[in-house]
Scaffold this active site. Sequence first.
Site, PDB file in Angstrom:
ATOM      1  N   HIS A   1      -0.116  -3.665  26.985  1.00  0.00           N
ATOM      2  CA  HIS A   1       0.148  -2.344  27.562  1.00  0.00           C
ATOM      3  C   HIS A   1       1.301  -1.619  26.878  1.00  0.00           C
ATOM      4  CE1 HIS A   1       0.311   0.761  30.626  1.00  0.00           C
ATOM      5  NE2 HIS A   1       1.577   0.470  30.869  1.00  0.00           N
ATOM      6  N   ASP A   2       2.334  -2.343  26.507  1.00  0.00           N
ATOM      7  CA  ASP A   2       3.506  -1.714  25.889  1.00  0.00           C
ATOM      8  C   ASP A   2       3.244  -1.184  24.485  1.00  0.00           C
ATOM      9  OD1 ASP A   2       5.316  -1.758  27.923  1.00  0.00           O
ATOM     10  OD2 ASP A   2       6.475  -3.456  27.196  1.00  0.00           O
TER      11      ASP A   2
ATOM     12  N   ARG B   1      10.784  -8.218  37.289  1.00  0.00           N
ATOM     13  CA  ARG B   1      10.656  -7.788  35.898  1.00  0.00           C
ATOM     14  C   ARG B   1       9.820  -8.780  35.099  1.00  0.00           C
ATOM     15  NH1 ARG B   1      10.249  -3.258  33.031  1.00  0.00           N
ATOM     16  NH2 ARG B   1      11.210  -3.388  30.977  1.00  0.00           N
TER      17      ARG B   1
ATOM     18  N   SER C   1       1.358   5.413  30.826  1.00  0.00           N
ATOM     19  CA  SER C   1       1.481   4.516  31.974  1.00  0.00           C
ATOM     20  C   SER C   1       1.681   5.345  33.246  1.00  0.00           C
ATOM     21  CB  SER C   1       2.611   3.518  31.735  1.00  0.00           C
ATOM     22  OG  SER C   1       2.552   2.449  32.643  1.00  0.00           O
TER      23      SER C   1
ATOM     24  N   ASP D   1      -4.740  -4.244  26.440  1.00  0.00           N
ATOM     25  CA  ASP D   1      -4.034  -3.886  27.673  1.00  0.00           C
ATOM     26  C   ASP D   1      -4.607  -4.669  28.855  1.00  0.00           C
ATOM     27  OD1 ASP D   1      -2.719  -2.649  29.798  1.00  0.00           O
ATOM     28  OD2 ASP D   1      -2.878  -0.643  28.933  1.00  0.00           O
TER      29      ASP D   1
END
Length: 380
Positions: free
Chosen positions: A361-362, A250, A186, A333
């Site tokens: 993505h994580d 967040r 990332s 992603d």
Amino acid sequence: MSEIALEAWGEHEALLLKPPRSPLSIPPPKPRTAVLFPRREGFYTELGGYLPEVRLRFETYGTLSRRRDNAVLVFHALTGSAHLAGTYDEETFRSLSPLEQAFGREGWWDSLVGPGRILDPALYYVVSANHLGSCYGSTGPLSLDPHTGRPYGRDFPPLTIRDLARAQARLLDHLGVEKAIVIGGSLGGMVALEFALMYPERVKKLVVLAAPARHGPWARAFNHLSRQAILQDPEYQKGNPAPKGMALARGIAMMSYRAPEGFEARWGAEPELGETYLDYQGEKFLRRFHAESYLVLSRAMDTHDVGRGRGGVEEALKRLRAIPSLFVGIDTDLLYPAWEVRQAAKAAGARYREIKSPHGHDAFLIETDQVEEILDAFLP
């Protein structure tokens, strides 16, 4: 729903749900801080700012070989820290700042570092440092300005990814490391790319996970919305912390880090719990990160463009062809789509592998079995 159930689908899922790969573990790590740009020298940023002094908080695992040829430099993502692996003992944990304590005792990529694991400290000298501009011990908005004796706060100068890479290179000088395998995911992958372009002679191998060669309009839009959530918080406008803004920022970011497949699999039967999960992650984020660092680092991400001043992205990536490189995309992603990473790999003449996961993505933090398999085929 219990906190542990929500946490088990959060950032540390791999730590909570997967069994350890080895009954052995690394010794409790001891974070250190080094002054890399002292006051007699200072640090001039790419955008014309100035820091009288720059420190980086870092951890190391293993021992540098006599030939100094076994170093691995790992760069963390936007809200990560130097605490890559291992578990802090009680004495070390008590010595940490409240934000560092809220980050947790366990390292963020712990399942990849240790005896018999892909980054085995018996083989490698693994280095992980908190980025310049962050809030986990490195020079950032919470640091005291030597000239005023007060925290920089909103006066902290804007940074670029190249500034972050330059600070990390000075850390290698401090540790006596001339050349290293460089790995980043990332934001860390962006720093890894810039590091390789700025210091190609210092990179043995390059691994870029879930990161683009240029921060494009889609990814910038997510950062913009997250920053606006903070900047529009009435408390922030009064000069105070931004609790509501940080929680919302967040939540917005988490939607870019995840994927519809994962949400449906986890919350399909009770959709409202997906909302509870986002609220939980937002509240947790308030305890472990600082708004000013979020603003500084997200803006740095938006400057990312390896082609700037190098004749464009493709021409810049061609410079990496002399470095053995591996680019890793993720099939779900949403933030940095696999096609974007694949395209960069092609221009760089690099190997390309893809993580298959419903987690978006994580996945580079969660699917550690796949990450280990991919790295095992590439690292010496």
